[in-house]
Design an enzyme around this catalytic site. Structure first.
Site, PDB file in Angstrom:
ATOM      1  CB  VAL A 229      -0.958   0.032   1.222  1.00  0.00           C
ATOM      2  CG1 VAL A 229      -1.995  -1.072   1.132  1.00  0.00           C
ATOM      3  CG2 VAL A 229      -0.184  -0.037   2.532  1.00  0.00           C
ATOM      4  CB  SER A 230       0.459   4.570  -1.414  1.00  0.00           C
ATOM      5  OG  SER A 230       0.605   4.110  -2.727  1.00  0.00           O
TER       6      SER A 230
END
Length: 198
Positions: A64-65
Site C-alpha cells: 500500500v502507499s
C-alpha cells in the site's frame, strides 16, 4: 576448478545461521568438504541445494502507499495466504508501505534477493500494480529469467482506492519538478497543490 566457500559465506548465500549449517551436516542434509579442520562448501552444490529448497516455497507480496492503509495491506496478505495455504511447505510474507513507483522498496528488494538465491518458485500478488506501478512486464520477465513465476490473483475487493493513484501521480510530478531545477517550478508546484486539493 570448484569454487569452495567458507562456512560463513555459505550461510550468507543460503540465508541461514552457521549453527544451522552445522546441524544440517550432522543430519546429512548438506555435507561440506573437509580441508584440514575447516569446512568448505562447493558453490555449485549450494546452488543445487537452493534449487531443491525452492521446489515448494513461494512468496506472497502486499503493498500500500501509506501507513493509513495498513488494514488494506493486511487484507491483501490474508487474501493471498488463503490462495497458497496447504499448497506449499514454506511461504514468505513480504510487505511494503510505499509508492508503487518508489525505487529501493525493502519488500521488493527482498523478493529480488529470494529469487536470485533460488529460494522461491513463485510470487503471489493481488494485482500487477501491487508489484509496480509502471513496467510490470519488465519485472515479470526479470523474475521469469530467474525461474520465478509472478502470479497475479484477481483480488476484487483488494483493488486499491483512487487516492493511492493520486499519491503516485503527485510523487511523479514532484520528482519532475525537482529535476527541472526551478524552471517553471512555481507552476508545477501550483499544479501539485491543485491536484492535492482535488
Amino acid at each position: 576448478m570448484k569454487k569452495l566457500l567458507r562456512i560463513r559465506e555459505a550461510s550468507q548465500i543460503l540465508g541461514v545461521s552457521v549453527s544451522t549449517l552445522r546441524r544440517w551436516e550432522k543430519e546429512g542434509k548438506l555435507k561440506p568438504i573437509r580441508v584440514g579442520k575447516e569446512r568448505r562448501y562447493d558453490y555449485d552444490k549450494l546452488m543445487e541445494f537452493l534449487g531443491q529448497a525452492s521446489d515448494n516455497a513461494v512468496a506472497i507480496y502486499g503493498r500500500v502507499s501509506s501507513a493509513d492503509q495498513k488494514k488494506d495491506l493486511e487484507r491483501q496478505i490474508e487474501f493471498l495466504r488463503k490462495q497458497v495455504e496447504g499448497k506449499y511447505e514454506k511461504i514468505y510474507e513480504i510487505k511494503d508501505i510505499a509508492s508503487g513507483i518508489k525505487e529501493g522498496r525493502k519488500g521488493l528488494l527482498k523478493l529480488i534477493e529470494l529469487a536470485k538465491l533460488k529460494k522461491i518458485k513463485a510470487i503471489y500478488i493481488t494485482y500487477p500494480d501491487r508489484l509496480t506501478r509502471f513496467g510490470y512486464q519488465y519485472f515479470e520477465e526479470f523474475f521469469n529469467a530467474l525461474g520465478v513465476e509472478v502470479i497475479s490473483v484477481d483480488g476484487k475487493d483488494m483493488k486499491e482506492p483512487e487516492k493511492e493513484l493520486v499519491k503516485d501521480l503527485i510523487e511523479i510530478l514532484t520528482s519532475f519538478a525537482g529535476r527541472l531545477y526551478g524552471l517553471r517550478a512555481n507552476k508545477i508546484k501550483k499544479a501539485i497543490e491543485e491536484l492535492k486539493n482535488e
